[in-house]
Design a protein around this motif. Structure first.
Motif, short mmCIF file in Angstrom:
data_model
loop_
_atom_site.label_atom_id
_atom_site.label_comp_id
_atom_site.label_asym_id
_atom_site.label_seq_id
_atom_site.Cartn_x
_atom_site.Cartn_y
_atom_site.Cartn_z
N GLN A 137 0.73 -1.18 -0.05
CA GLN A 137 0.06 -0.04 -0.03
C GLN A 137 0.88 1.11 -0.18
OE1 GLN A 137 -2.78 0.30 -0.80
NE2 GLN A 137 -4.49 -1.30 0.18
N VAL A 138 2.03 1.19 0.62
CA VAL A 138 2.90 2.37 0.73
C VAL A 138 3.33 2.63 -0.87
CG1 VAL A 138 5.17 3.22 1.52
CG2 VAL A 138 3.57 2.05 2.95
N THR A 139 4.01 1.61 -1.75
CA THR A 139 4.21 1.73 -2.68
C THR A 139 2.96 2.22 -3.94
OG1 THR A 139 5.64 -0.25 -2.69
CG2 THR A 139 5.27 0.53 -4.90
N ALA A 140 1.89 1.80 -3.46
CA ALA A 140 0.68 2.22 -4.30
C ALA A 140 0.55 3.72 -4.10
CB ALA A 140 -0.60 1.46 -3.74
N GLN A 141 0.48 4.16 -2.70
CA GLN A 141 0.31 5.70 -2.83
C GLN A 141 1.66 6.39 -3.34
OE1 GLN A 141 -1.84 7.36 -0.75
NE2 GLN A 141 -1.01 8.89 -2.21
N THR A 142 2.89 5.97 -3.44
CA THR A 142 3.84 6.66 -3.97
C THR A 142 3.57 6.59 -5.66
OG1 THR A 142 5.53 5.76 -2.58
CG2 THR A 142 6.42 6.57 -4.66
N LEU A 143 3.06 5.47 -6.28
CA LEU A 143 2.65 5.54 -7.49
C LEU A 143 1.52 6.65 -7.72
CD1 LEU A 143 2.58 1.75 -7.74
CD2 LEU A 143 3.91 3.37 -9.36
N ALA A 144 0.64 6.62 -6.85
CA ALA A 144 -0.51 7.59 -7.05
C ALA A 144 -0.09 8.98 -7.27
CB ALA A 144 -1.49 7.14 -6.06
N ASP A 145 1.19 9.26 -6.25
CA ASP A 145 1.46 10.66 -6.30
C ASP A 145 2.36 10.86 -7.45
OD1 ASP A 145 0.16 10.89 -3.73
OD2 ASP A 145 2.01 10.37 -2.72
N THR A 146 2.52 9.96 -8.16
CA THR A 146 3.35 10.26 -9.50
C THR A 146 2.59 10.34 -10.64
OG1 THR A 146 5.28 8.75 -8.67
CG2 THR A 146 5.41 9.45 -10.86
N ALA A 147 2.59 11.38 -11.51
CA ALA A 147 1.32 11.65 -12.40
C ALA A 147 1.39 10.58 -13.59
CB ALA A 147 1.84 13.06 -13.08
N GLU A 148 2.45 10.12 -14.06
CA GLU A 148 2.53 9.26 -15.13
C GLU A 148 2.13 7.59 -14.81
OE1 GLU A 148 5.94 7.90 -17.18
OE2 GLU A 148 7.45 8.72 -15.65
N LEU A 149 2.04 7.70 -13.17
CA LEU A 149 1.79 6.35 -12.88
C LEU A 149 0.61 6.48 -11.62
CD1 LEU A 149 5.32 5.46 -12.07
CD2 LEU A 149 4.07 4.49 -13.99
N ALA A 150 -0.13 7.29 -11.77
CA ALA A 150 -1.26 7.56 -10.75
C ALA A 150 -2.13 6.43 -11.08
CB ALA A 150 -1.75 8.84 -10.88
N ALA A 151 -2.52 6.02 -12.31
CA ALA A 151 -3.44 4.68 -12.64
C ALA A 151 -3.07 3.75 -11.93
CB ALA A 151 -3.76 4.86 -14.15
N VAL A 152 -1.66 3.35 -11.93
CA VAL A 152 -1.10 2.15 -11.39
C VAL A 152 -1.27 1.99 -10.12
CG1 VAL A 152 1.01 0.68 -11.35
CG2 VAL A 152 0.57 1.95 -13.44
N GLY A 153 -1.12 3.56 -9.24
CA GLY A 153 -1.25 3.42 -7.93
C GLY A 153 -2.74 3.13 -7.58
N ARG A 154 -3.54 3.60 -8.34
CA ARG A 154 -5.08 3.49 -8.07
C ARG A 154 -5.20 2.02 -7.97
NH1 ARG A 154 -5.59 8.14 -10.83
NH2 ARG A 154 -6.21 7.20 -12.40
N ARG A 155 -5.01 1.11 -9.06
CA ARG A 155 -5.31 -0.01 -9.42
C ARG A 155 -4.83 -0.87 -8.43
NH1 ARG A 155 -9.63 -0.48 -12.46
NH2 ARG A 155 -9.37 0.19 -14.85
N LEU A 156 -3.41 -0.58 -7.90
CA LEU A 156 -2.60 -1.46 -7.02
C LEU A 156 -3.29 -1.32 -5.64
CD1 LEU A 156 -0.21 -3.18 -6.51
CD2 LEU A 156 1.26 -1.41 -5.92
N ALA A 157 -3.70 -0.15 -5.30
CA ALA A 157 -4.21 0.01 -4.15
C ALA A 157 -5.60 -0.89 -3.92
CB ALA A 157 -4.49 1.44 -3.61
N ALA A 158 -6.43 -0.86 -4.89
CA ALA A 158 -7.79 -1.54 -4.90
C ALA A 158 -7.28 -3.04 -4.99
CB ALA A 158 -8.31 -1.05 -6.09
N GLY A 159 -6.12 -3.39 -5.79
CA GLY A 159 -5.58 -4.83 -5.68
C GLY A 159 -5.37 -5.44 -4.31
#
Length: 580
Positions: free
Chosen positions: A462-484
């Motif tokens: 979940q920590v990685t998911a938040q970092t991804l969500a805070d990165t513009a080009e990877l925000a969608a990855v962060g949202r999907r990973l958090a949900a996963g």
């Protein structure tokens, strides 16, 4: 199609799974240039020596002649080169002649070996598993006489468990070990499916055999582990007369034809006890767990080999009007590109899971504090069934997609795509079927420490998911990973609360969910490591993570629903109803 060892992919994967930090702490003499040199040399050997033998091994296979197993053409000489160049001893203990390199580096090298020639790779893979078992449980004499020969590759090892009436159910084993009056034992019985149980690539083969002592209790609590070798050894380890076991036949298999799978007969073979009496299954699990991780690597490897061939074919084959290729190459068809991109993403995800498990194995052995070692050991145990099962399922899926990309040509043996599919299909079966891995995951590994090991992993993801969500080009990855991860957490709590038959029925979807999410976590970490890069190769990493998130992680909530259904109607389904 010419094989290309994925050296760059492996080096990048190692750098993103904690290998660099491990090396800095526990292997200070190992620098980046040495790591690169080892990977490059292994890539050259596997590409130039092993890959060209792969097709011939499939067509000609191993043979048994007058009771002697002959390796597939070219395999014996290739094995001698393999051993002479030191590839067999990479991670072994230096006191027995090993090079003492990190486990993850060994796995990276062996991924290239298995990708180049999976049938060949099985031989040294099982030797290494034997090395691990004897290192932990062998007597001082066994370590002195046998281990150096196995580590160097001068001799090979075989794992001998299965009998005609006892496959996964080792409680049904009937092979027996009778005391010989001189402190040793004589083995009697028949074993089947013994990979590289006999061959002519080395002068001697050491078998680690499960059998029962005369006074053994019934079931798995009455199994002991024994060491026996093809030739008797004197007190200095010199080879003597032939021992009393032999191959009765070799199996005719769907794939891996270059690997001799033997029916072995033990007719009073002289043997020595390994470890404690009636503790053989626990001792053998050292060997089995080492092999399970290596089989997971095989899944990654065969997927890589099938993907490379399919990708090359997609750029050569012209068919129809391709939306994204003016020359008509099928690479330009959206669905072909979807299959290939999904294949690449799953390969990277599975590679991350397997290499991380290797890193954890070293941390569990070498960390400064017992607390660190115990935490690494627990996560390694959690990931091992996922690495084995999820990665080998990926191997079959990607090999099947490779046939699909080839179209009708993929169903024709001459293209070679069918061989990868046939070879891949054994990996979800041997070293504990993937269903057994799923049962182990929900029955033993997830409940460890009351579920804390999986909960801690989910929190880290979940920590990685938040970092991804805070990165513009990877925000969608962060949202999907958090949900996963949320879906995995929900399914984990259900497994912990239910257990028993309900959890067993849900075990396979749970393992798939865990692999999908953890694999997405590794792709997200790779994407973060490559974010902002100008190198087109590195730029592909965020794209792969986004594609995986949309195609795989998006399905995680549905998989969690499947897990939480438990047994559902399974208990009440009858064969008659299914037969119609």
């Amino acid at each position: 199609m010419t094989f290309r060892a994925p050296v760059r992919d492996l080096a990048f994967a190692l750098s993103t799974v904690g290998h660099d930090a491990l090396v800095k702490r526990a292997f200070p003499e190992l620098d980046a240039d040495t790591i690169s040199a080892v990977l490059e040399a292994a890539g050259g050997f596997t590409t130039d020596v092993l890959a060209p033998l792969n097709r011939r091994g499939d067509l000609d296979g191993a043979k048994i002649e007058n009771g002697v197993v002959r390796a597939a053409p070219g395999f014996a000489e290739a094995y001698r080169q393999f051993a002479e160049q030191g590839w067999n001893s990479l991670a072994a203990d230096p006191q027995f002649g090993g090079q003492g390199l990190p486990k993850a580096m060994e796995l990276a090298v062996f991924e290239m070996v298995h990708a180049a020639n999976m049938a060949f790779g099985l031989c040294p893979m099982l030797t290494q598993a034997a090395v691990e078992a004897l290192t932990l449980h062998g007597t001082e004499k066994q370590k002195r006489l046998v281990l150096p020969k196995l580590v160097s590759g001068e001799w090979t090892g075989a794992m001998v468990l299965t009998e005609p009436q006892a496959g996964t159910d080792l409680a049904a084993l009937s092979a027996r070990a009778e005391p010989d009056g001189d402190g040793g034992y004589r083995l009697y019985g028949q074993k089947i499916f013994i990979t590289w149980g006999d061959h002519d690539a080395t002068d001697n083969i050491c078998h680690l055999v499960l059998a029962r002592l005369p006074d053994a209790p019934p079931g798995v609590k009455g199994i002991s582990l024994f060491l026996t070798s093809k030739h008797l050894l004197d007190d200095e380890g010199n080879l003597g007369a032939r021992n009393d076991f032999r191959p009765a036949s070799i199996e005719h298999k769907l794939g891996i034809h270059g690997s001799p799978t033997c029916v072995m007969l033990y007719e009073g073979a002289k043997a020595e006890l390994v470890g404690e009496p009636n503790q053989g299954l626990a001792h053998m699990f050292v060997m089995m767990n080492a092999a399970r991780l290596q089989v997971g690597v095989q899944g990654v490897a065969i997927a890589e080999r099938a993907f490379q061939q399919a990708l090359a074919f997609s750029q050569e084959r012209r068919q129809g009007r391709a939306a994204w290729a003016a020359d008509g190459a099928i690479w330009g068809h959206p669905d072909v590109r979807r299959m290939l991109t999904l294949s690449k993403a799953k390969i990277e995800a599975a590679r991350g899971i397997c290499l991380t498990t290797g890193v954890l194995a070293d941390i569990a052995r070498l960390a400064d504090t017992e607390e660190e070692r115990a935490a690494a050991r627990a996560r390694q145990e959690l990931l091992t069934p996922i690495a084995k099962a999820w990665s080998t399922d990926v191997g079959v899926e990607v090999a099947s997609l490779g046939v699909q990309v080839h179209g009708g040509m993929g169903f024709i043996e001459e293209t070679g795509a069918a061989q990868h599919y046939r070879d891949a299909r054994i990996a979800p079966i041997y070293e504990g079927t993937n269903g057994v891995q799923a049962l182990d995951l929900v029955g033993r590994k997830v409940p460890m420490a009351g579920g804390a090991v999986m909960r801690e992993l989910c929190a880290e993801m979940q920590v990685t998911a938040q970092t991804l969500a805070d990165t513009a080009e990877l925000a969608a990855v962060g949202r999907r990973l958090a949900a996963g991860v949320g879906a995995l957490e929900r399914a984990t709590e259900w497994v912990l609360a239910n257990g028993g038959t309900a959890a067993q029925a849900a075990s396979t979807p749970y393992l798939k969910l865990a692999g999908d999410v953890i694999g997405g976590w590794f792709l997200g970490r790779q994407a973060l490591a490559a974010a902002g890069a100008s190198d087109p190769w590195l730029q592909s990493k965020p794209a792969l993570a986004r594609f995986y998130a949309a195609q795989v992680l998006a399905g995680a909530p549905g998989l969690a629903d499947s897990v939480c259904e438990g047994a559902g109607d399974l208990e009440h389904v009858s064969p008659e109803a299914l037969a119609g």
